[in-house]
Design a protein around this motif. Structure first.
Motif, PDB file in Angstrom:
ATOM      1  N   HIS A   1      35.307  57.381  50.263  1.00  0.00           N
ATOM      2  CA  HIS A   1      35.553  56.157  50.906  1.00  0.00           C
ATOM      3  C   HIS A   1      34.252  55.225  50.369  1.00  0.00           C
ATOM      4  O   HIS A   1      33.233  55.794  50.618  1.00  0.00           O
ATOM      5  CB  HIS A   1      35.528  56.363  52.368  1.00  0.00           C
ATOM      6  N   ILE A   2      34.700  54.432  49.882  1.00  0.00           N
ATOM      7  CA  ILE A   2      33.479  53.232  49.592  1.00  0.00           C
ATOM      8  C   ILE A   2      33.866  51.683  50.119  1.00  0.00           C
ATOM      9  O   ILE A   2      34.968  51.414  49.880  1.00  0.00           O
ATOM     10  CB  ILE A   2      33.235  53.084  48.079  1.00  0.00           C
ATOM     11  N   GLY A   3      32.803  51.274  50.496  1.00  0.00           N
ATOM     12  CA  GLY A   3      33.127  49.827  51.047  1.00  0.00           C
ATOM     13  C   GLY A   3      31.948  48.941  50.801  1.00  0.00           C
ATOM     14  O   GLY A   3      30.822  49.433  50.633  1.00  0.00           O
ATOM     15  N   MET A   4      32.205  47.537  51.473  1.00  0.00           N
ATOM     16  CA  MET A   4      30.914  46.644  51.705  1.00  0.00           C
ATOM     17  C   MET A   4      31.093  46.014  52.982  1.00  0.00           C
ATOM     18  O   MET A   4      32.193  45.948  53.579  1.00  0.00           O
ATOM     19  CB  MET A   4      30.911  45.837  50.699  1.00  0.00           C
ATOM     20  N   THR A   5      29.718  45.780  53.465  1.00  0.00           N
ATOM     21  CA  THR A   5      29.818  45.091  54.882  1.00  0.00           C
ATOM     22  C   THR A   5      29.247  43.700  54.423  1.00  0.00           C
ATOM     23  O   THR A   5      28.191  43.588  53.998  1.00  0.00           O
ATOM     24  CB  THR A   5      29.166  46.053  55.907  1.00  0.00           C
ATOM     25  N   ILE A   6      30.074  42.495  54.800  1.00  0.00           N
ATOM     26  CA  ILE A   6      29.464  41.190  54.473  1.00  0.00           C
ATOM     27  C   ILE A   6      28.683  40.778  55.917  1.00  0.00           C
ATOM     28  O   ILE A   6      29.412  40.583  56.873  1.00  0.00           O
ATOM     29  CB  ILE A   6      30.587  40.651  53.955  1.00  0.00           C
ATOM     30  N   HIS A   7      27.517  40.619  55.822  1.00  0.00           N
ATOM     31  CA  HIS A   7      26.586  40.448  56.755  1.00  0.00           C
ATOM     32  C   HIS A   7      26.500  38.697  57.067  1.00  0.00           C
ATOM     33  O   HIS A   7      26.480  38.054  57.739  1.00  0.00           O
ATOM     34  CB  HIS A   7      25.152  40.761  56.944  1.00  0.00           C
ATOM     35  N   ARG A   8      26.752  38.035  55.629  1.00  0.00           N
ATOM     36  CA  ARG A   8      26.420  36.756  55.783  1.00  0.00           C
ATOM     37  C   ARG A   8      27.768  36.023  54.846  1.00  0.00           C
ATOM     38  O   ARG A   8      27.637  35.671  53.743  1.00  0.00           O
ATOM     39  CB  ARG A   8      25.151  36.323  54.796  1.00  0.00           C
ATOM     40  N   PRO A   9      28.692  35.840  55.432  1.00  0.00           N
ATOM     41  CA  PRO A   9      30.297  35.540  54.906  1.00  0.00           C
ATOM     42  C   PRO A   9      29.963  34.052  54.579  1.00  0.00           C
ATOM     43  O   PRO A   9      30.812  33.939  53.344  1.00  0.00           O
ATOM     44  CB  PRO A   9      31.311  35.601  56.198  1.00  0.00           C
ATOM     45  N   TRP A  10      29.133  33.193  54.747  1.00  0.00           N
ATOM     46  CA  TRP A  10      28.919  31.930  54.510  1.00  0.00           C
ATOM     47  C   TRP A  10      28.056  31.998  52.896  1.00  0.00           C
ATOM     48  O   TRP A  10      28.116  30.710  52.556  1.00  0.00           O
ATOM     49  CB  TRP A  10      28.111  31.035  55.555  1.00  0.00           C
ATOM     50  N   ARG A  11      27.739  33.005  52.602  1.00  0.00           N
ATOM     51  CA  ARG A  11      27.012  33.040  51.337  1.00  0.00           C
ATOM     52  C   ARG A  11      27.699  34.061  50.201  1.00  0.00           C
ATOM     53  O   ARG A  11      27.609  34.966  49.866  1.00  0.00           O
ATOM     54  CB  ARG A  11      25.710  33.651  51.458  1.00  0.00           C
TER      55      ARG A  11
ATOM     56  N   ALA B   1      37.479  44.454  59.127  1.00  0.00           N
ATOM     57  CA  ALA B   1      36.783  43.204  59.757  1.00  0.00           C
ATOM     58  C   ALA B   1      35.518  42.784  58.938  1.00  0.00           C
ATOM     59  O   ALA B   1      35.268  41.632  58.969  1.00  0.00           O
ATOM     60  CB  ALA B   1      36.632  43.414  61.378  1.00  0.00           C
ATOM     61  N   LYS B   2      34.797  43.759  58.485  1.00  0.00           N
ATOM     62  CA  LYS B   2      33.601  43.395  57.737  1.00  0.00           C
ATOM     63  C   LYS B   2      33.608  43.251  56.472  1.00  0.00           C
ATOM     64  O   LYS B   2      32.687  43.231  55.831  1.00  0.00           O
ATOM     65  CB  LYS B   2      32.392  44.264  58.334  1.00  0.00           C
ATOM     66  N   GLY B   3      34.743  43.543  55.812  1.00  0.00           N
ATOM     67  CA  GLY B   3      34.798  43.695  54.366  1.00  0.00           C
ATOM     68  C   GLY B   3      35.926  44.723  53.823  1.00  0.00           C
ATOM     69  O   GLY B   3      36.399  45.396  54.704  1.00  0.00           O
ATOM     70  N   PRO B   4      35.899  44.846  52.461  1.00  0.00           N
ATOM     71  CA  PRO B   4      36.823  45.692  51.860  1.00  0.00           C
ATOM     72  C   PRO B   4      36.468  47.059  51.984  1.00  0.00           C
ATOM     73  O   PRO B   4      35.113  47.438  52.171  1.00  0.00           O
ATOM     74  CB  PRO B   4      36.995  45.431  50.314  1.00  0.00           C
TER      75      PRO B   4
ATOM     76  N   GLY C   1      25.971  44.692  52.593  1.00  0.00           N
ATOM     77  CA  GLY C   1      25.611  46.159  52.559  1.00  0.00           C
ATOM     78  C   GLY C   1      26.601  47.019  51.909  1.00  0.00           C
ATOM     79  O   GLY C   1      27.935  46.479  51.996  1.00  0.00           O
ATOM     80  N   ILE C   2      26.437  48.154  51.308  1.00  0.00           N
ATOM     81  CA  ILE C   2      27.532  48.850  50.783  1.00  0.00           C
ATOM     82  C   ILE C   2      27.293  50.098  51.307  1.00  0.00           C
ATOM     83  O   ILE C   2      26.337  50.427  51.644  1.00  0.00           O
ATOM     84  CB  ILE C   2      27.425  48.840  49.171  1.00  0.00           C
ATOM     85  N   TRP C   3      28.459  50.905  51.316  1.00  0.00           N
ATOM     86  CA  TRP C   3      28.496  52.339  51.810  1.00  0.00           C
ATOM     87  C   TRP C   3      29.573  53.267  51.292  1.00  0.00           C
ATOM     88  O   TRP C   3      30.428  52.693  50.795  1.00  0.00           O
ATOM     89  CB  TRP C   3      28.750  52.304  53.460  1.00  0.00           C
ATOM     90  N   HIS C   4      29.386  54.297  51.332  1.00  0.00           N
ATOM     91  CA  HIS C   4      30.228  55.550  50.797  1.00  0.00           C
ATOM     92  C   HIS C   4      30.203  56.661  51.551  1.00  0.00           C
ATOM     93  O   HIS C   4      29.203  57.058  52.232  1.00  0.00           O
ATOM     94  CB  HIS C   4      30.193  55.543  49.503  1.00  0.00           C
ATOM     95  N   GLU C   5      31.492  57.445  51.704  1.00  0.00           N
ATOM     96  CA  GLU C   5      31.349  58.752  52.311  1.00  0.00           C
ATOM     97  C   GLU C   5      32.382  59.661  51.355  1.00  0.00           C
ATOM     98  O   GLU C   5      33.227  59.309  50.925  1.00  0.00           O
ATOM     99  CB  GLU C   5      32.151  58.367  53.558  1.00  0.00           C
ATOM    100  N   THR C   6      31.761  60.705  51.134  1.00  0.00           N
ATOM    101  CA  THR C   6      32.296  61.826  50.318  1.00  0.00           C
ATOM    102  C   THR C   6      32.916  62.870  51.043  1.00  0.00           C
ATOM    103  O   THR C   6      32.059  63.643  51.728  1.00  0.00           O
ATOM    104  CB  THR C   6      31.456  61.923  49.177  1.00  0.00           C
ATOM    105  N   TYR C   7      34.181  63.381  50.895  1.00  0.00           N
ATOM    106  CA  TYR C   7      34.731  64.434  51.572  1.00  0.00           C
ATOM    107  C   TYR C   7      35.273  65.439  50.604  1.00  0.00           C
ATOM    108  O   TYR C   7      36.172  65.279  49.910  1.00  0.00           O
ATOM    109  CB  TYR C   7      35.812  64.084  52.384  1.00  0.00           C
TER     110      TYR C   7
END
Length: 174
Positions: free
Chosen positions: A27-37, A81-84, A126-132
């Protein structure tokens, strides 16, 4: 007066995933903290479709015997809600990690660009990932009425009865 109705279409089959020797769900994604940017998160957002296109092209070429197998099976993109968020299926952690380190592929340059941008604008995205790493014996799937998504799309499908009629049977806990 008799009426004529068309015969009902046969019901699509219930399926489960095809055989797998090993499986990694990433799983990999991003969290958009500043959507206006979008100038800060847009490049991160645009990097993933390029990587996925590259992986799909390379998989097709490998299936034709024209390229090395990178171990990528398939992916599905979701929107939270926070990004893809992308769910990827890989043959092994070794394949996944090897792709991540390949300087000639899309991931490593994107990772370096993200780190450079994150130093200039900390907290914007922010970006994140989880590996299973999944034991193939610990996988249970059901695709009702002919649905083919997720793991079944990645590795193919078989009739559900070939692995067991119930989830417990398919998981081997019945």
């Amino acid at each position: 007066m008799p009426t004529h109705t068309a015969p009902a279409s046969p019901r699509p089959p219930n399926l489960t995933h095809g055989p797998v020797d090993s499986l990694v769900v990433f799983h990999i994604g991003m969290t958009i903290h500043r959507p206006w940017r979008p100038d800060l998160w847009g490049p991160v957002f645009a990097a993933m479709p390029r990587m996925l296109a590259e992986l799909h092209r390379h998989r097709a070429a490998a299936e034709r015997g024209e390229a090395e197998d990178l171990g990528f099976l398939d992916a599905a993109t979701l929107m939270g809600a926070k990004g893809p968020w992308v769910v990827q299926y890989w043959k092994s952690t070794e394949h996944l990690y090897a792709y991540a380190r390949m300087g000639s592929r899309a991931h490593l340059p994107a990772w370096k660009a993200f780190n450079a941008a994150a130093r200039k604008h900390p907290g914007a995205v922010g970006i994140w990932h989880e590996t299973y790493a999944v034991d193939p014996e610990g996988i249970e799937t059901f695709y009702g009425n002919g649905a083919t998504v997720g793991l079944a799309k990645a590795v193919g499908s078989v009739p559900v009865g070939s692995r067991g009629r119930t989830a417990r049977q398919r998981l081997g806990t019945a």
